[in-house]
Design a protein around this motif. Structure first.
Motif, PDB file in Angstrom:
ATOM      1  N   ASN A 263       1.054  -0.955   0.366  1.00 42.26           N
ATOM      2  CA  ASN A 263       0.075  -0.384  -0.217  1.00 42.26           C
ATOM      3  C   ASN A 263       0.887   1.479  -0.180  1.00 42.26           C
ATOM      4  O   ASN A 263       0.424   1.673  -0.476  1.00 42.26           O
ATOM      5  CB  ASN A 263      -0.583  -0.001   1.489  1.00 42.26           C
ATOM      6  CG  ASN A 263      -2.078  -0.900   1.141  1.00 42.26           C
ATOM      7  OD1 ASN A 263      -1.988  -1.626   0.498  1.00 42.26           O
ATOM      8  ND2 ASN A 263      -2.867  -1.209   2.285  1.00 42.26           N
TER       9      ASN A 263
ATOM     10  N   ALA B 168       2.375   1.683  -3.131  1.00 43.89           N
ATOM     11  CA  ALA B 168       1.543   2.076  -4.545  1.00 43.89           C
ATOM     12  C   ALA B 168       1.455   3.602  -4.004  1.00 43.89           C
ATOM     13  O   ALA B 168       0.897   4.739  -4.963  1.00 43.89           O
ATOM     14  CB  ALA B 168       0.186   1.509  -4.697  1.00 43.89           C
ATOM     15  N   GLN B 169       0.889   4.223  -3.227  1.00 42.25           N
ATOM     16  CA  GLN B 169      -0.066   5.254  -2.128  1.00 42.25           C
ATOM     17  C   GLN B 169       1.269   6.682  -2.802  1.00 42.25           C
ATOM     18  O   GLN B 169       1.107   7.270  -2.673  1.00 42.25           O
ATOM     19  CB  GLN B 169      -0.231   4.917  -0.697  1.00 42.25           C
ATOM     20  CG  GLN B 169      -1.808   4.067  -1.144  1.00 42.25           C
ATOM     21  CD  GLN B 169      -2.083   3.885  -0.177  1.00 42.25           C
ATOM     22  OE1 GLN B 169      -2.111   4.523   0.923  1.00 42.25           O
ATOM     23  NE2 GLN B 169      -3.872   3.098  -0.407  1.00 42.25           N
TER      24      GLN B 169
ATOM     25  N   LEU C  19       3.961   5.508  -5.695  1.00 46.77           N
ATOM     26  CA  LEU C  19       3.576   6.305  -7.460  1.00 46.77           C
ATOM     27  C   LEU C  19       2.339   6.458  -7.158  1.00 46.77           C
ATOM     28  O   LEU C  19       1.799   7.401  -7.950  1.00 46.77           O
ATOM     29  CB  LEU C  19       3.087   4.597  -7.843  1.00 46.77           C
ATOM     30  CG  LEU C  19       3.663   3.806  -8.058  1.00 46.77           C
ATOM     31  CD1 LEU C  19       3.223   2.069  -8.120  1.00 46.77           C
ATOM     32  CD2 LEU C  19       4.533   4.107  -9.233  1.00 46.77           C
ATOM     33  N   GLY C  20       1.582   8.062  -5.830  1.00 46.56           N
ATOM     34  CA  GLY C  20       0.674   8.500  -6.337  1.00 46.56           C
ATOM     35  C   GLY C  20      -1.076   8.043  -6.487  1.00 46.56           C
ATOM     36  O   GLY C  20      -1.835   8.314  -6.021  1.00 46.56           O
ATOM     37  N   LEU C  21      -0.782   6.396  -6.184  1.00 45.28           N
ATOM     38  CA  LEU C  21      -2.419   6.434  -6.013  1.00 45.28           C
ATOM     39  C   LEU C  21      -3.064   6.409  -5.122  1.00 45.28           C
ATOM     40  O   LEU C  21      -2.636   7.132  -3.932  1.00 45.28           O
ATOM     41  CB  LEU C  21      -2.650   4.608  -6.573  1.00 45.28           C
ATOM     42  CG  LEU C  21      -2.036   4.084  -7.762  1.00 45.28           C
ATOM     43  CD1 LEU C  21      -1.572   2.674  -7.947  1.00 45.28           C
ATOM     44  CD2 LEU C  21      -1.798   4.822  -9.150  1.00 45.28           C
ATOM     45  N   PRO C  22      -4.516   6.744  -5.176  1.00 45.45           N
ATOM     46  CA  PRO C  22      -5.244   7.141  -4.402  1.00 45.45           C
ATOM     47  C   PRO C  22      -5.684   6.224  -3.671  1.00 45.45           C
ATOM     48  O   PRO C  22      -6.154   5.195  -3.629  1.00 45.45           O
ATOM     49  CB  PRO C  22      -6.816   7.006  -4.735  1.00 45.45           C
ATOM     50  CG  PRO C  22      -6.781   6.262  -6.400  1.00 45.45           C
ATOM     51  CD  PRO C  22      -4.953   6.757  -6.663  1.00 45.45           C
ATOM     52  N   ARG C  23      -5.849   7.243  -2.028  1.00 45.16           N
ATOM     53  CA  ARG C  23      -6.347   6.100  -1.489  1.00 45.16           C
ATOM     54  C   ARG C  23      -7.576   5.896  -0.811  1.00 45.16           C
ATOM     55  O   ARG C  23      -8.735   6.985  -1.602  1.00 45.16           O
ATOM     56  CB  ARG C  23      -6.261   7.228   0.341  1.00 45.16           C
ATOM     57  CG  ARG C  23      -4.529   6.986   0.671  1.00 45.16           C
ATOM     58  CD  ARG C  23      -4.660   8.116   2.011  1.00 45.16           C
ATOM     59  NE  ARG C  23      -4.445   7.199   3.328  1.00 45.16           N
ATOM     60  CZ  ARG C  23      -4.038   6.723   4.169  1.00 45.16           C
ATOM     61  NH1 ARG C  23      -2.841   6.399   3.485  1.00 45.16           N
ATOM     62  NH2 ARG C  23      -4.396   5.714   4.635  1.00 45.16           N
ATOM     63  N   ARG C  24      -8.846   5.081  -1.110  1.00 46.91           N
ATOM     64  CA  ARG C  24      -9.872   4.852  -0.500  1.00 46.91           C
ATOM     65  C   ARG C  24     -10.543   5.707   0.706  1.00 46.91           C
ATOM     66  O   ARG C  24     -10.094   6.333   0.941  1.00 46.91           O
ATOM     67  CB  ARG C  24     -10.446   3.150  -0.227  1.00 46.91           C
ATOM     68  CG  ARG C  24      -9.468   2.541  -1.805  1.00 46.91           C
ATOM     69  CD  ARG C  24     -10.935   1.386  -1.381  1.00 46.91           C
ATOM     70  NE  ARG C  24     -12.167   1.640  -1.801  1.00 46.91           N
ATOM     71  CZ  ARG C  24     -12.867   0.399  -1.845  1.00 46.91           C
ATOM     72  NH1 ARG C  24     -12.262  -1.009  -1.473  1.00 46.91           N
ATOM     73  NH2 ARG C  24     -14.638  -0.077  -2.288  1.00 46.91           N
TER      74      ARG C  24
ATOM     75  N   GLN D 229      -3.410  -1.390  -5.988  1.00 45.08           N
ATOM     76  CA  GLN D 229      -2.591  -0.723  -5.722  1.00 45.08           C
ATOM     77  C   GLN D 229      -1.018  -2.097  -5.832  1.00 45.08           C
ATOM     78  O   GLN D 229      -0.495  -1.780  -6.283  1.00 45.08           O
ATOM     79  CB  GLN D 229      -2.648  -0.157  -4.488  1.00 45.08           C
ATOM     80  CG  GLN D 229      -3.718   0.893  -5.043  1.00 45.08           C
ATOM     81  CD  GLN D 229      -3.588   2.255  -3.462  1.00 45.08           C
ATOM     82  OE1 GLN D 229      -3.245   0.929  -2.343  1.00 45.08           O
ATOM     83  NE2 GLN D 229      -3.886   3.058  -3.877  1.00 45.08           N
ATOM     84  N   HIS D 230      -1.847  -3.436  -5.333  1.00 42.19           N
ATOM     85  CA  HIS D 230      -0.666  -4.379  -4.774  1.00 42.19           C
ATOM     86  C   HIS D 230       0.303  -4.986  -6.291  1.00 42.19           C
ATOM     87  O   HIS D 230       1.422  -4.406  -6.754  1.00 42.19           O
ATOM     88  CB  HIS D 230      -1.074  -5.387  -4.579  1.00 42.19           C
ATOM     89  CG  HIS D 230      -1.232  -5.090  -2.832  1.00 42.19           C
ATOM     90  ND1 HIS D 230      -1.638  -5.817  -1.909  1.00 42.19           N
ATOM     91  CD2 HIS D 230      -1.569  -3.701  -2.219  1.00 42.19           C
ATOM     92  CE1 HIS D 230      -1.719  -5.326  -0.322  1.00 42.19           C
ATOM     93  NE2 HIS D 230      -1.616  -4.139  -0.820  1.00 42.19           N
TER      94      HIS D 230
ATOM     95  N   LYS E 230      -5.582   5.543 -12.824  1.00 39.67           N
ATOM     96  CA  LYS E 230      -6.054   6.012 -11.694  1.00 39.67           C
ATOM     97  C   LYS E 230      -7.238   6.947 -12.563  1.00 39.67           C
ATOM     98  O   LYS E 230      -7.463   7.826 -11.615  1.00 39.67           O
ATOM     99  CB  LYS E 230      -4.842   8.004 -12.039  1.00 39.67           C
ATOM    100  CG  LYS E 230      -3.840   7.519 -10.672  1.00 39.67           C
ATOM    101  CD  LYS E 230      -2.360   8.807 -10.658  1.00 39.67           C
ATOM    102  CE  LYS E 230      -1.503   8.487  -9.748  1.00 39.67           C
ATOM    103  NZ  LYS E 230      -0.487   9.202  -9.996  1.00 39.67           N
TER     104      LYS E 230
END
Lengths: 395, 375
Positions: A383, A386-387, A390-395, B280-281, B264
């Motif tokens: 997590n 990724a967050q 890579l800047g992926l969004p948190r839920r 994400q994983h 995204k």
């Protein structure tokens, strides 16, 4: 780029090796299962003090706080070497110099710096970490332990779980809820607590690999802690804890362990002849060992990259999660690969005269299960990568 | 230890990226996928003008005199943009081999022409046995007066259909050890007796079968000492393996970047799919593979510059990166879903390249064997 250790670092590595081989009792090597027992703990304490006297335990601290201002690369090298020779966790990843010390340097008051840092630097105090609770492991912010101010003290009630080294610790650093009204992440405070305080009781947990007394449940019952033991601002403990956790996530111990095991298992495979054929000449054996050598090298570079980032003043973030993730999964795969090579001989316990590698693999194999769980599970590390990577969004 | 690129390398990377963004758009890559040669002369000339075709050569041959670590920076960008064409064959392999082992006449002749974009070369190494060990070299070159006479078949020759000249790895003597009796020859592709049969392989790479039937080559076209050519082949294998790692790091990074951008924005169940942990994983695993490949690759390139061609760390880089690039592009497909299985998107180009790069200069199993030998 340059992938060498400097001549000074190479000399330091030799010095550490000589120290371990000449000044550390032989029985401390590969003693993880028994390091906390009465039989070995005095020798562990003695060795920690010797490391402190040499200035190595806190070599990466700034000079003004009793450190040597050494590079994190050199400090990582120290831990790799200690792990390579099988020193127990109480020595290799000592919480005092590695976690709480730097946290106090960064967030602590002058009073805490003055009163706590010297005894950490001298190796006289042994620290443990009290974050996890029965209902808050990966979901760390779900802490239920409360701290209520009462004059110059906080009164703390609650339970911490899976606390490494608690039974031997002089001090513990904990997270407690100081404002039940505020949202998660903004209601936690970070305290340092003397383990001899009234109101603390322990209950040891027996681990699958046979280690006993190392992991504990820790109960706080109207524990009174001086208000000056707050680290950082009240209700801002989450940031402090995240900073501590970032320091914790290094993979270098597993790299040191694996390099050492690899050397021994290759020697064993070369010398073990079944039906006229050396084990090392069997393709599936040699390929497996080579595959593991590749993984170990990937982990080693990931760990030193974290140290290098710290030396550059860049705050490693997802990179330390990556290093922890890689090396913990490598260690599981590696111990399993060694088990496969050893076949029936692998599960033999260390007291068997037939056990290869002095029976170390049986303990390592079972112990490796914990690696991908504690200090942040692999899922949490992914997590983070990724967050934050890579800047992926948190839920 | 130092994990940073030099300022010059940062500049090389930036200028390469800016150039390739304009000159090597994916539309060109797609066009080259179905082209017979992947060679695009206009782009080739621009690369010559930039100095890329002489990058590792000394100035006297029109080169820039840069290191293999610098080359790795450029190759990473070429991998990112899936640059088609014979750069790797011509410069990384043949050019560097001539620089390493050529006579001063050979260097003056070949390197100058390569640097100016006038000569394309290919390495004719592998044979129908399709592996990278000395025992696989069976194409004969027999000395007859002042000529070598070559007979046999070379297979999977990258850019064989484009090359003006080949470096052909031949057997001139049968020794007790297969590493003995290997000789490398510079062979004009137009020589009588050479037949080039293009092989259709997936993706943008072009390979060929090259058949030699009584091909006569003047004996002064020998590259390096007669019978002792395997040492040079081992250097070629190190350049090849490390260079492919660099391309693969760039390709893996590009596939990851495309994926992150996609997850995204792509919505499902009312939110971007990138907010789901399952996705994400996958992405975290991709970044971990790309990052680890990058450092192993840089370490290998650093060792090449130090002349440590036999280092097991080079094999570690290739073994790891071979699998990592393939894992990354597989997960890139998985995160994109069905749309990227179509040619509407570009992921398939990377996935194909990953498999080709995995095989070239030895896959993981091949390198594990080499590493095991050094354990």
């Amino acid at each position: 780029m340059d992938f060498r250790f400097s001549p000074e670092q190479q000399a330091f590595q030799n010095e550490v090796r000589d120290f371990i081989l000449t000044e550390v009792p032989q029985e401390l090597r590969w003693c993880e299962r028994t390091a906390f027992t009465d039989a070995l703990w005095p020798a562990v304490l003695e060795t920690r003090k010797k490391l402190a006297q040499k200035g190595w335990a806190t070599m990466h601290w700034p000079v003004e706080y009793g450190g040597q201002g050494a590079s994190h690369i050199a400090q990582t090298l120290l831990v790799e070497e200690l792990a390579y020779w099988g020193m127990p966790q109480a020595i290799t990843v000592d919480d005092g110099p590695n976690l709480i010390g730097p946290t106090i340097i960064r967030f602590g008051s002058d009073h805490l710096r003055k009163t706590l840092l010297p005894s950490i630097a001298s190796g006289e105090t042994y620290w443990c970490q009290g974050y996890t609770e029965p209902g808050s492991g990966s979901d760390l912010a779900a802490v239920r332990t409360t701290a209520v101010q009462d004059g110059n003290h906080y009164v703390i009630n609650g339970q911490k779980d899976f606390i490494s080294g608690a039974a031997r610790a002089d001090w513990i650093h904990i997270l407690a809820r100081t404002n039940p009204e505020a949202p998660r992440h903004r209601n936690l405070s970070y305290f340092v607590v003397d383990m001899r305080s009234p109101g603390i009781t322990l209950s040891p947990l027996d681990e699958a690999q046979g280690r006993s007394g190392m992991l504990n449940e820790v109960f706080f019952d109207n524990l009174r802690v001086p208000a000056e033991n707050l680290v950082g601002e009240r209700n801002e403990g989450w940031q402090v804890a995240m900073s501590t956790l970032n320091l914790e996530r290094s993979g270098i111990e597993n790299v040191g362990h694996a390099r050492s095991f690899l050397k021994d298992i290759v020697t064993y495979a070369r010398e073990t002849v079944h039906d006229g054929e050396s084990l090392l000449n069997i393709d599936r054996v040699s390929s497996k060992m080579a595959e593991m050598a590749v993984k170990i090298e990937a982990c080693r570079l990931a760990a030193y990259r974290v140290a290098w980032l710290r030396d550059k003043g860049l705050n490693p973030d997802y990179e330390s999660s990556m290093s922890k993730l890689l090396s913990s999964e490598m260690w599981q795969q590696f111990t399993d690969a060694v088990m496969q090579v050893l076949g029936h001989y692998g599960p033999l316990e260390s007291d068997s005269r037939y056990a290869p590698l002095k029976g170390r693999i049986e303990e390592a194999y079972i112990g490796s299960i914990f690696e991908t769980i504690y200090e942040g599970t692999s899922e949490i590390q992914r997590n983070v990568i990724a967050q934050r990577g890579l800047g992926l969004p948190r839920r | 230890m130092d994990f940073a690129l030099t300022n010059e390398q940062e500049m090389l990377r930036t200028s390469a990226r800016e150039f390739l963004e304009v000159e090597c758009p994916r539309s060109l890559v797609r066009e080259m996928e179905t082209d017979d040669t992947s060679h695009y002369p206009e782009l080739w000339q621009k690369m010559a003008d930039l100095g890329w075709l002489g990058l590792p050569f000394p100035e006297q041959y029109g080169g820039a005199g840069l290191s293999f670590q610098d080359m790795a920076v450029l190759l990473e960008e070429m991998g990112r943009f899936l640059l088609p064409g014979p750069f790797f064959s011509t410069v990384v392999l043949c050019g560097q081999a001539i620089l390493e082992a050529g006579t001063s006449d050979q260097k003056a002749d070949f390197l100058t022409k390569i640097a100016s974009g006038k000569l394309i070369m290919a390495l004719a190494l592998t044979e129908p046995s399709a592996h990278y060990q000395a025992g696989g070299i069976s194409v004969r070159a027999d000395l007859s007066e002042s000529n070598y006479v070559i007979n046999g078949i070379k297979m999977f020759v990258s850019d064989g259909q484009t090359a003006d000249y080949f470096i052909v790895v031949t057997r001139t003597n049968e020794g007790a050890n297969p590493r003995e009796g290997i000789s490398l020859l510079l062979v004009d592709a137009r020589s009588p007796g050479i037949t080039v049969n293009p092989l259709r392989v997936m993706g943008i790479d072009k390979q060929a079968e090259v058949v030699f039937q009584d091909v006569r080559v003047p004996s002064d076209h020998l590259l390096g000492p007669a019978g002792e050519g395997w040492a040079l082949v081992e250097k070629l294998l190190a350049w090849g393996a490390t260079g492919k790692c660099a391309e693969s790091v760039g390709g893996g990074q590009a596939a990851l970047d495309l994926t992150v951008e996609y997850v995204k924005t792509r919505q499902a169940f009312g939110q971007p799919i990138g907010s789901f942990q399952a996705i994400q994983h996958h992405c975290a695993n991709m970044l971990t593979d790309v990052d680890t490949s990058r450092w192993l690759m840089h370490q290998a390139a650093w060792l090449v510059d130090k002349g440590e061609f036999q280092s097991p760390e080079i094999s570690k880089a290739k073994a790891w990166t071979s699998d990592a690039y393939r894992r990354v592009t597989t997960l890139a497909h998985q995160c994109h879903g069905a749309i990227a299985f179509t040619k509407v998107m570009d992921i398939h180009l990377y996935h194909k390249k990953a498999k080709i790069n995995e095989i070239l200069f030895g896959d993981a199993a091949f390198h594990w064997e080499k590493i095991a030998g050094a354990l």
